[in-house]
Design a protein around this motif. Structure first.
Motif, PDB file in Angstrom:
ATOM      1  N   PRO A  95       0.948  -1.342   0.138  1.00 18.20           N
ATOM      2  CA  PRO A  95       0.127  -0.128   0.105  1.00 18.20           C
ATOM      3  C   PRO A  95       0.808   1.368   0.149  1.00 18.20           C
ATOM      4  N   SER A  96       1.936   1.252   0.727  1.00 19.73           N
ATOM      5  CA  SER A  96       2.694   2.634   0.897  1.00 19.73           C
ATOM      6  C   SER A  96       3.225   3.130  -0.684  1.00 19.73           C
ATOM      7  N   ASP A  97       3.623   1.828  -1.321  1.00 23.89           N
ATOM      8  CA  ASP A  97       4.296   2.135  -2.673  1.00 23.89           C
ATOM      9  C   ASP A  97       3.234   2.722  -3.599  1.00 23.89           C
ATOM     10  N   HIS A  98       1.822   2.394  -3.362  1.00 18.90           N
ATOM     11  CA  HIS A  98       0.628   2.951  -4.113  1.00 18.90           C
ATOM     12  C   HIS A  98       0.416   4.274  -3.488  1.00 18.90           C
ATOM     13  N   PHE A  99       0.581   4.671  -2.294  1.00 16.83           N
ATOM     14  CA  PHE A  99       0.292   5.860  -1.768  1.00 16.83           C
ATOM     15  C   PHE A  99       1.341   6.888  -2.495  1.00 16.83           C
ATOM     16  N   ALA A 100       2.748   6.485  -2.154  1.00 19.63           N
ATOM     17  CA  ALA A 100       3.594   7.287  -3.135  1.00 19.63           C
ATOM     18  C   ALA A 100       3.440   7.588  -4.353  1.00 19.63           C
ATOM     19  N   VAL A 101       3.236   6.548  -5.347  1.00 23.65           N
ATOM     20  CA  VAL A 101       2.996   7.083  -6.512  1.00 23.65           C
ATOM     21  C   VAL A 101       1.633   7.843  -6.875  1.00 23.65           C
ATOM     22  N   LEU A 102       0.750   7.503  -6.215  1.00 25.70           N
ATOM     23  CA  LEU A 102      -0.506   8.409  -6.201  1.00 25.70           C
ATOM     24  C   LEU A 102      -0.145   9.850  -5.947  1.00 25.70           C
ATOM     25  N   SER A 103       0.607  10.061  -4.757  1.00 27.16           N
ATOM     26  CA  SER A 103       0.857  11.454  -4.445  1.00 27.16           C
ATOM     27  C   SER A 103       1.757  12.126  -5.350  1.00 27.16           C
ATOM     28  N   GLN A 104       2.746  11.368  -5.703  1.00 28.89           N
ATOM     29  CA  GLN A 104       3.621  11.834  -6.737  1.00 28.89           C
ATOM     30  C   GLN A 104       3.066  12.494  -8.056  1.00 28.89           C
ATOM     31  N   ILE A 105       2.025  11.689  -8.497  1.00 23.93           N
ATOM     32  CA  ILE A 105       1.403  11.899  -9.838  1.00 23.93           C
ATOM     33  C   ILE A 105       0.573  13.078  -9.525  1.00 23.93           C
ATOM     34  N   ARG A 106      -0.228  13.234  -8.365  1.00 28.57           N
ATOM     35  CA  ARG A 106      -1.210  14.432  -8.029  1.00 28.57           C
ATOM     36  C   ARG A 106      -0.135  15.740  -7.688  1.00 28.57           C
ATOM     37  N   HIS A 107       0.834  15.441  -7.191  1.00 25.48           N
ATOM     38  CA  HIS A 107       1.846  16.570  -6.847  1.00 25.48           C
ATOM     39  C   HIS A 107       2.275  17.162  -8.188  1.00 25.48           C
ATOM     40  N   HIS A 108       2.303  16.637  -9.058  1.00 25.98           N
ATOM     41  CA  HIS A 108       2.742  17.263 -10.618  1.00 25.98           C
ATOM     42  C   HIS A 108       1.375  17.737 -11.513  1.00 25.98           C
ATOM     43  N   GLY A 109       0.360  17.486 -10.490  1.00 25.48           N
ATOM     44  CA  GLY A 109      -0.921  17.973 -11.153  1.00 25.48           C
ATOM     45  C   GLY A 109      -1.472  17.302 -12.303  1.00 25.48           C
ATOM     46  N   LEU A 110      -1.319  15.824 -12.058  1.00 21.63           N
ATOM     47  CA  LEU A 110      -1.686  14.699 -13.009  1.00 21.63           C
ATOM     48  C   LEU A 110      -2.691  14.182 -12.373  1.00 21.63           C
ATOM     49  N   SER A 111      -3.459  13.168 -13.143  1.00 25.02           N
ATOM     50  CA  SER A 111      -4.489  12.488 -12.549  1.00 25.02           C
ATOM     51  C   SER A 111      -3.773  10.886 -12.573  1.00 25.02           C
ATOM     52  N   PRO A 112      -4.329  10.098 -11.500  1.00 29.64           N
ATOM     53  CA  PRO A 112      -3.948   8.630 -11.625  1.00 29.64           C
ATOM     54  C   PRO A 112      -4.830   7.728 -12.630  1.00 29.64           C
ATOM     55  N   ASP A 113      -5.836   8.486 -12.953  1.00 31.64           N
ATOM     56  CA  ASP A 113      -6.571   7.715 -14.027  1.00 31.64           C
ATOM     57  C   ASP A 113      -5.894   7.604 -15.435  1.00 31.64           C
ATOM     58  N   THR A 114      -5.048   8.815 -15.723  1.00 34.73           N
ATOM     59  CA  THR A 114      -4.375   8.487 -16.880  1.00 34.73           C
ATOM     60  C   THR A 114      -2.896   8.548 -16.910  1.00 34.73           C
ATOM     61  N   SER A 115      -2.226   8.693 -15.478  1.00 37.39           N
ATOM     62  CA  SER A 115      -0.753   8.540 -15.452  1.00 37.39           C
ATOM     63  C   SER A 115      -0.318   7.286 -14.673  1.00 37.39           C
ATOM     64  N   MET A 116      -1.195   6.297 -14.124  1.00 40.26           N
ATOM     65  CA  MET A 116      -0.812   5.262 -13.380  1.00 40.26           C
ATOM     66  C   MET A 116      -1.185   4.084 -14.117  1.00 40.26           C
ATOM     67  N   VAL A 117      -0.392   3.175 -14.178  1.00 34.78           N
ATOM     68  CA  VAL A 117      -0.515   1.801 -14.895  1.00 34.78           C
ATOM     69  C   VAL A 117      -0.301   0.862 -14.057  1.00 34.78           C
ATOM     70  N   THR A 118      -1.303  -0.281 -13.735  1.00 34.26           N
ATOM     71  CA  THR A 118      -0.918  -1.262 -13.190  1.00 34.26           C
ATOM     72  C   THR A 118      -0.753  -2.616 -13.662  1.00 34.26           C
ATOM     73  N   ILE A 119       0.077  -3.328 -13.233  1.00 37.43           N
ATOM     74  CA  ILE A 119       0.363  -4.781 -13.912  1.00 37.43           C
ATOM     75  C   ILE A 119      -0.418  -5.887 -13.054  1.00 37.43           C
ATOM     76  N   GLU A 120      -0.997  -6.667 -13.901  1.00 39.67           N
ATOM     77  CA  GLU A 120      -1.291  -7.940 -13.246  1.00 39.67           C
ATOM     78  C   GLU A 120      -1.565  -9.274 -14.292  1.00 39.67           C
ATOM     79  N   SER A 121      -1.352 -10.145 -13.804  1.00 39.66           N
ATOM     80  CA  SER A 121      -1.346 -11.222 -14.889  1.00 39.66           C
ATOM     81  C   SER A 121      -2.710 -11.739 -15.084  1.00 39.66           C
ATOM     82  N   PRO A 122      -3.063 -11.939 -16.456  1.00 38.77           N
ATOM     83  CA  PRO A 122      -4.447 -12.324 -16.961  1.00 38.77           C
ATOM     84  C   PRO A 122      -4.409 -13.672 -16.703  1.00 38.77           C
ATOM     85  N   TYR A 123      -3.381 -14.478 -16.177  1.00 37.83           N
ATOM     86  CA  TYR A 123      -3.521 -15.925 -16.382  1.00 37.83           C
ATOM     87  C   TYR A 123      -3.458 -16.916 -14.853  1.00 37.83           C
TER      88      TYR A 123
END
Length: 475
Positions: A168-196
């Motif tokens: 969670p703290s990694d998520h929090f850090a990424v979210l806050s850094q993106i917002r700090h730069h005036g960007l939106s996580p909806d467009t500036s954060m990409v998450t990886i998960e396996s479809p399999y």
């Protein structure tokens, strides 16, 4: 403890464990640690009660089975000695402790304590000591690294890639850094998960596919060396090289990898990394963190003069302890960064923390580094896996291992996914039996035999208690 359906299985396995423990070339390292007794972990007082009417049984006086080094490492015995030496220095020397070495003390001056800790840490992460700084805490260091190396361009590279089940703290850090730069996580954060994978495992191919898909507008990747939930070890050199092929900067969170598996950050050309020190490094709860910054990313590229000192060292935040030692105490207000990772430091570090951490790093020196520990770790984890395979069929129906079965793709941890509503009664049973592991709700138990102090016999004790706990919980 509840009886197993066939106690002979565990008797045979325990005999095998005792042979392996006897042959273990690192077995002496366990004596370097304070292993709580079963009675200790049940006590509700700081001090042992001397007037108990119910004396501690022989079983309660034995060591608990501690398999939780992935959350908090045990205390090295030398920690108290080193901290007492620090306290003696403080009490007798006061401010002079910053600069005055003492003939009968193994501790460095406080001015040099961070440099000594970096020297001890460097071989553990596979780096030149100039590329390592012992400073701050894990999430603070991630923020410091991202403040220096995440420079998003809304019309170009602005995305950060991370795994969907990141701590969670990694998520929090990424979210806050993106917002700090005036960007939106909806467009500036990409998450990886396996479809399999139903067990949240992510292959190198999964990661490479996401990198390829978003390469044109990705500025940064943040990934764990070892995934905290599953215990999966990622292929750090391959993923790093693939990111570099696409000109993407990578930061690695090594909280569960440092002191657990061999790392070669310099040779792998890793850009930057951060870690905590209270898990496999046994620094103590909340202890000071560490950071790696590749030498090519910490260069001071212009001559620093009194007239123009503030150029040529990148976008890092600057602070008192990152200032060059030669000028630090001249109290000038122009920043002259220390060369290497140390120039990213901010405040003067806690000497209490560094002293505690360095005591444990001395034990790593006694072990001969991480490589021999890794060899023992593979054997321990394989033995634990074998012990779990010998549980009764009724017990084996109630859990499965979600950590990769390939030893090269896991560290010193097996994550066990339990059936519904079993976690609480199983953990309660462990409390009664003196078994210490950790849980991740709603239904995962993480079991981590640490090679510095755990034994093959510990693995048998866990398996025996686990079977009894599972069978009791389903009734």
């Amino acid at each position: 403890m509840g009886a197993s359906s066939d106690p002979a299985r565990f008797s045979t396995l325990r005999a095998q464990a005792q042979i392996q423990d006897g042959d273990d070339a690192l077995r002496h390292l366990r004596d370097e640690f304070q292993v709580p007794s079963k009675a200790d972990i049940k006590r509700t007082t700081l001090e042992k009660q001397q007037d108990r009417s119910d004396p501690v049984s022989a079983d309660e006086a034995t060591s608990c089975t501690y398999l939780c080094g992935n959350s908090l490492g045990l205390q090295p015995k030398r920690t108290a000695t080193r901290i007492n030496q620090y306290l003696q220095t403080w009490s007798t020397q006061a401010v002079q402790g910053h600069f005055k070495p003492l003939d009968d003390s193994p501790l460095p001056t406080w001015l040099d304590a961070d440099a000594r800790a970096a020297k001890l840490m460097a071989p553990i992460v596979g780096a030149d000591e100039s590329e390592v700084a012992v400073m701050q805490t894990l999430t603070a260091n991630l923020h410091l690294l991202m403040s220096a190396f995440y420079r998003p361009d809304p019309k170009g590279r602005h995305k950060i890639i991370l795994e969907s089940k990141a701590f969670p703290s990694d998520h929090f850090a990424v979210l806050s850094q993106i917002r700090h730069h005036g960007l939106s996580p909806d467009t500036s954060m990409v998450t990886i998960e396996s479809p399999y994978s139903e067990d949240s495992l992510i292959t190198t191919y999964d990661i490479q596919s996401i990198i390829s898909k978003h390469a044109a507008d990705t500025a940064l990747i943040l990934l764990p060396g070892i995934q905290y939930y599953t215990g999966q070890l990622f292929d750090i050199p391959t993923i790093t090289a693939y990111a570099h092929k696409h000109e993407i900067f990578v930061i690695w969170d090594l909280a569960h990898a440092v002191g657990n598996v061999p790392l070669h950050l310099h040779d792998w050309d890793v850009d930057a990394a951060a870690w905590c020190t209270y898990k496999y490094l046994n620094g103590g709860p909340g202890c000071i963190g560490g950071a790696f910054i590749n030498s090519q990313n910490s260069l001071v590229t212009t001559a620093i003069t009194d007239e123009e000192p503030e150029r040529g060292y990148g976008q890092r935040l600057s602070g008192w302890w990152g200032n060059d030692k030669a000028t630090r105490f001249q109290m000038a207000t122009k920043f002259h960064p220390v060369k290497g990772a140390a120039g990213f430091q901010l405040s003067n570090p806690s000497i209490l923390d560094i002293t505690s951490l360095s005591a444990s790093l001395e034990v790593f020196e006694l072990a001969g580094g991480v490589a021999p520990l890794r060899e023992k770790s593979k054997k321990l984890t394989a033995f634990l896996e074998e012990a779990l395979s010998l549980l009764s069929e009724d017990a084996k129906k109630l859990f499965r291992i979600i950590t990769p079965s390939d030893p090269d793709y896991r560290g010193a941890q097996l994550s066990l996914l339990l059936g519904d509503n079993l976690l609480n009664p199983v953990m309660k049973h462990f409390e009664e039996d003196g078994i210490v592991v950790d849980e991740r709700k709603p239904n995962v138990i993480r079991v981590a035999p640490a090679p510095l102090y755990n034994t093959f016999d510990d693995c048998v004790s866990f398996a025996e208690a686990f079977e009894a706990a599972l069978l009791a919980a389903q009734k």
